[in-house]
Structures are given as C-alpha cells and as structure tokens.
Design an enzyme around this catalytic site. Structure first.
Site, PDB file in Angstrom:
ATOM      1  N   TRP A  75       0.834  -1.210   0.000  1.00  0.00           N
ATOM      2  CA  TRP A  75       0.000   0.000   0.000  1.00  0.00           C
ATOM      3  C   TRP A  75       0.863   1.251   0.000  1.00  0.00           C
ATOM      4  O   TRP A  75       0.551   2.233  -0.659  1.00  0.00           O
ATOM      5  CB  TRP A  75      -0.992  -0.009   1.158  1.00  0.00           C
ATOM      6  CG  TRP A  75      -1.998  -1.104   1.024  1.00  0.00           C
ATOM      7  CD1 TRP A  75      -2.167  -2.174   1.851  1.00  0.00           C
ATOM      8  CD2 TRP A  75      -2.971  -1.270  -0.029  1.00  0.00           C
ATOM      9  NE1 TRP A  75      -3.170  -2.988   1.382  1.00  0.00           N
ATOM     10  CE2 TRP A  75      -3.680  -2.463   0.240  1.00  0.00           C
ATOM     11  CE3 TRP A  75      -3.303  -0.534  -1.167  1.00  0.00           C
ATOM     12  CZ2 TRP A  75      -4.709  -2.930  -0.589  1.00  0.00           C
ATOM     13  CZ3 TRP A  75      -4.323  -0.996  -1.998  1.00  0.00           C
ATOM     14  CH2 TRP A  75      -5.009  -2.177  -1.702  1.00  0.00           C
ATOM     15  N   ASP A  85      -1.931   6.742   6.278  1.00  0.00           N
ATOM     16  CA  ASP A  85      -2.967   5.834   5.781  1.00  0.00           C
ATOM     17  C   ASP A  85      -3.254   4.874   6.935  1.00  0.00           C
ATOM     18  O   ASP A  85      -2.422   4.039   7.278  1.00  0.00           O
ATOM     19  CB  ASP A  85      -2.435   5.091   4.547  1.00  0.00           C
ATOM     20  CG  ASP A  85      -3.364   3.967   4.076  1.00  0.00           C
ATOM     21  OD1 ASP A  85      -4.423   3.748   4.714  1.00  0.00           O
ATOM     22  OD2 ASP A  85      -3.025   3.306   3.071  1.00  0.00           O
ATOM     23  N   LYS A 139     -12.096  -1.961   6.554  1.00  0.00           N
ATOM     24  CA  LYS A 139     -11.302  -2.866   7.382  1.00  0.00           C
ATOM     25  C   LYS A 139     -11.783  -2.825   8.841  1.00  0.00           C
ATOM     26  O   LYS A 139     -11.971  -3.836   9.451  1.00  0.00           O
ATOM     27  CB  LYS A 139      -9.818  -2.507   7.326  1.00  0.00           C
ATOM     28  CG  LYS A 139      -9.268  -2.254   5.927  1.00  0.00           C
ATOM     29  CD  LYS A 139      -9.014  -3.533   5.137  1.00  0.00           C
ATOM     30  CE  LYS A 139      -8.843  -3.300   3.648  1.00  0.00           C
ATOM     31  NZ  LYS A 139      -7.737  -2.461   3.262  1.00  0.00           N
TER      32      LYS A 139
HETATM   33  C1  LIG Z   1      -7.164  -1.893   1.884  1.00  0.00           C
HETATM   34  C2  LIG Z   1      -6.142  -0.849   1.997  1.00  0.00           C
HETATM   35  C3  LIG Z   1      -6.037   0.199   1.064  1.00  0.00           C
HETATM   36  C4  LIG Z   1      -6.910   0.291  -0.151  1.00  0.00           C
HETATM   37  O1  LIG Z   1      -8.155   0.757   0.163  1.00  0.00           O
HETATM   38  P1  LIG Z   1      -9.269   1.013  -0.951  1.00  0.00           P
HETATM   39  O2  LIG Z   1     -10.345   1.660  -0.136  1.00  0.00           O
HETATM   40  O3  LIG Z   1      -9.640  -0.313  -1.499  1.00  0.00           O
HETATM   41  O4  LIG Z   1      -8.701   1.904  -1.980  1.00  0.00           O
HETATM   42  C5  LIG Z   1      -5.069   1.153   1.278  1.00  0.00           C
HETATM   43  N1  LIG Z   1      -4.239   1.103   2.342  1.00  0.00           N
HETATM   44  C6  LIG Z   1      -4.314   0.106   3.247  1.00  0.00           C
HETATM   45  C7  LIG Z   1      -3.372   0.101   4.405  1.00  0.00           C
HETATM   46  C8  LIG Z   1      -5.257  -0.903   3.103  1.00  0.00           C
HETATM   47  O5  LIG Z   1      -5.326  -1.888   4.009  1.00  0.00           O
END
Ligand SMILES: *Cc1c(COP(=O)(O)O)cnc(C)c1O
Length: 359
Positions: free
Chosen positions: A98, A165, A189
């Site tokens: 990511w 993030d 998540k």
């Molecule tokens: C799942 C995830 C993403 C991607 O998220 P989307 O909403 O599908 O774009 C980005 N960063 C992390 C750490 C993730 O676990």
C-alpha cells in the site's frame, strides 16, 4: 458456525448489520428506505452530523480538524493528497504494497524521497532510525500493513506534516491526533463497509495548496463553508456511511477505542502466543513489528507440505478468510475490532488440534 477472518471487506458488528437492514426498510421513521431518500432530508443531515460527532468523540479530534466522508477508497486519497499537498518534495516510508502504491501516485505530482524501506526482507518489519527531511512538504506512513502484518503502534514525531494511511487500524487504539496533519483510509477494514473513505485533516493544511484542482479533488470543496454542507458537495454514499455510523455506535457502547485496544491486544496475544508455541507454524513478521490487526503465519520449514491440509482442516472447522496474501503466502487472520475473541480462540483450538495429528 463461521469465524470470519477476512482482510477487508470483513466482519462487522451484528447490531450494525441489523440496524442497516431496518434502515433500508424504513429510515428514521419516514416510512421510506434509506436508499430511496434525498441526502438533503433533515434526518440524513442530522445523521451526518452525528457520525462526525462520533468520530470526534471516539478519537478526541480537536476543532481545528475537519472530518470528511468521501467516495473512491483509500486509493483515491493516494493521488488526491499528493495533488493537494505535494508542491516540491514529499517523504514516504515504504512498508509494503500500500505504501508503494501511495508512492507511485505521489510521483505524478513531484519528487518523492523514500526515507526507508523494509522491502529488503519482504516487508517483515517496520524500519527504524531513518531521517525525515525537514524540507519535505509532508511525511507519509502506512500505520498498519494489512498484507504483511506489521504495524507502527505508536504516534511518531515528525518535523514536517505527518500524513497517515490508517485504513486497517483506525479505531483499534487511541491516537494522538495532534501529531498528524492528515489521517485517511477506506472504511472496509475496521469501521464499516466498502464505499466510504474517512479523511481527518488539519484545516490550516489547506492554506499550503498551490495547484488549481478539480472541485472534487480539492479538500476545501468537501469541507465546505457551513457544517451543513460537510461531505455533501455531491451525493455521499449514504448506506456505507450509515453502516459506519452504527459500527461506531457499537464501538462506543463497548467502551470506545481504549476498550477496543485492550481486547485487540488480548486477541493478538492469544494468537501470536499459539503461533510461537505450536511447532507446525511460524510467524512471518518480526516480533516487535507485529500487527494487532493482521496476523500472518506460515507452516514451519519441516511441515511446508501440509499447508493445503491445514487450510482444509481449518475450513472444515468453520474458519473463513485465513488464506495469506500471495506476496506472503501461508495464512493471515485479520482480527479487526468486530472479530470476537471466541473466533480467535476457535482458530487457536484448531491449530492445536492440527498439531496433535503430527507432533
Ligand atoms: C485496503 C487498503 C487500502 C486500499 O483501500 P481502498 O479503499 O480499497 O482503496 C489502502 N491502504 C491500506 C493500508 C489498506 O489496508
């Protein structure tokens, strides 16, 4: 009974699902379902205000930060944040897939300095001792590496604006918001279903924007001028936001993020200690970098041939979603807020049972 360890989308609190079903039938006693109302109806505007309030309360978010609920997922934020805040150079910590994706998008807008990477050991640890350049516009981290099962478990000090993030560990522990300029993530998540993205942003950051941006890409557009318009420049994803609302009400009812953290640590401890004890399995992440949200493990060297067999054994016992990401292999149990301790105990029991057949 099924035990859901999916990495995302993933298990949600039952009461949140039930409330969403009710709202689809009849939202806010209007006699009309949530999917069939205008987002300008008073009941919805009130709900938006309440969701924002819940975020502020649960994470202790100060007034000088805006809380936004947008579409497009965390992946859209990768380039949006760079378009807004990368004027010359940004610094990034590379801790996995990511992070790499975020770096790739940022490069479209300026120079990227990768201050450290754990790519040399398949992202099995969180780098330490790196230097954050003081001339960077911001420093970007991925707090929890969903795929590799590593996590930055404390709020780090950064000499420049810190952007995180937190897709896969938001609301899993109390955070010191003031250490961050921006926090964002997909809801799917730990705080809701796919379709809504949270963005917590210190408002003075908007003053650093130098580019002319399309309206939808400009955070200022979504912050709006009056609280009533917040996150309502265009039609918000009402159902995902509603499920997030109910998910957070459930977090609050259980005692908030501190209570969540306590139980999350307990769940992680239970599973990691079994991985360390059990002769058939080994953890893939370095111990001090281990995530309390995603637990990655593989078969021990001498039992490598039994991976498919354990998968079948665990599936029969009701375990769902424990296949590891292809870049790590083996197994991954995602044990987010809504994953009950009983599910973790069931997986641990299953690992013990499997070991008995061979050791
Ligand atoms: C799942 C995830 C993403 C991607 O998220 P989307 O909403 O599908 O774009 C980005 N960063 C992390 C750490 C993730 O676990």
């Amino acid at each position: 009974m099924k035990h859901n360890f999916n990495a995302g989308p993933c298990v949600l609190p039952k009461p949140a699902i039930e409330a969403a079903i009710d709202a689809i039938r009849n939202f806010d006693n209007t006699g009309i379902g949530i999917l069939e109302i205008s987002h300008r109806t008073p009941g919805w505007e009130r709900t938006m205000g309440e969701v924002e309030q819940l975020w502020r309360e649960l994470l202790n978010i100060p007034e000088n930060y805006a809380v936004l609920f947008l579409g497009g997922g965390a992946s859209t934020q990768f380039y949006t944040l760079a378009a807004n805040f990368l004027n010359k150079k940004a610094a990034y910590l590379d801790t996995g897939s990511w992070s790499k994706k975020a770096i790739k998008e940022a490069k479209l807008y300026g120079d990227v300095e990768v201050v450290a990477s754990s790519g040399d050991k398949n992202y099995s640890y969180i780098p330490k001792g790196y230097k954050i350049p003081t001339d960077a516009d911001y420093f970007h981290i991925t707090s929890n590496n969903t795929i590799y099962g590593t996590e930055i478990k404390e709020d780090i000090d950064s000499p420049v604006n810190l952007i995180a993030d937190m897709s896969s560990d938001i609301m899993s522990r109390p955070i010191d918001i003031k250490k961050y300029a921006m926090i964002y993530g997909g809801a799917q998540k730990n705080v809701g279903p796919a379709g809504v993205t949270f963005v917590i942003i210190r408002k003075d950051l908007l003053e650093t924007v130098q580019r002319t941006l399309p309206s939808m890409m400009n955070y200022q557009t979504h912050i709006g001028s009056a609280p009533k318009n917040r996150s309502m420049f265009n039609t918000p994803p009402v159902l995902p936001i509603y499920v997030m609302y109910q998910t957070l009400l459930h977090v609050k009812k259980q005692g908030g993020v501190e209570a969540m953290n306590k139980i999350n640590k307990q769940k992680a401890e239970l599973l990691y200690s079994e991985i360390d004890r059990n002769k058939m399995f080994v953890g893939t992440a370095e111990k001090e970098s281990r995530s309390i949200m995603n637990v990655c493990f593989v078969m021990a060297e001498e039992h490598k041939d039994k991976e498919a067999e354990f998968m079948e054994f665990a599936t029969k016992a009701g375990m769902v979603g424990i296949k590891g990401h292809r870049s790590v292999g083996g197994f991954r149990a995602s044990i987010y807020n809504a994953c009950p301790l009983e599910s973790v105990q069931a997986l641990v029991n299953c690992m013990k049972e499997f070991e008995k057949q061979y050791v």
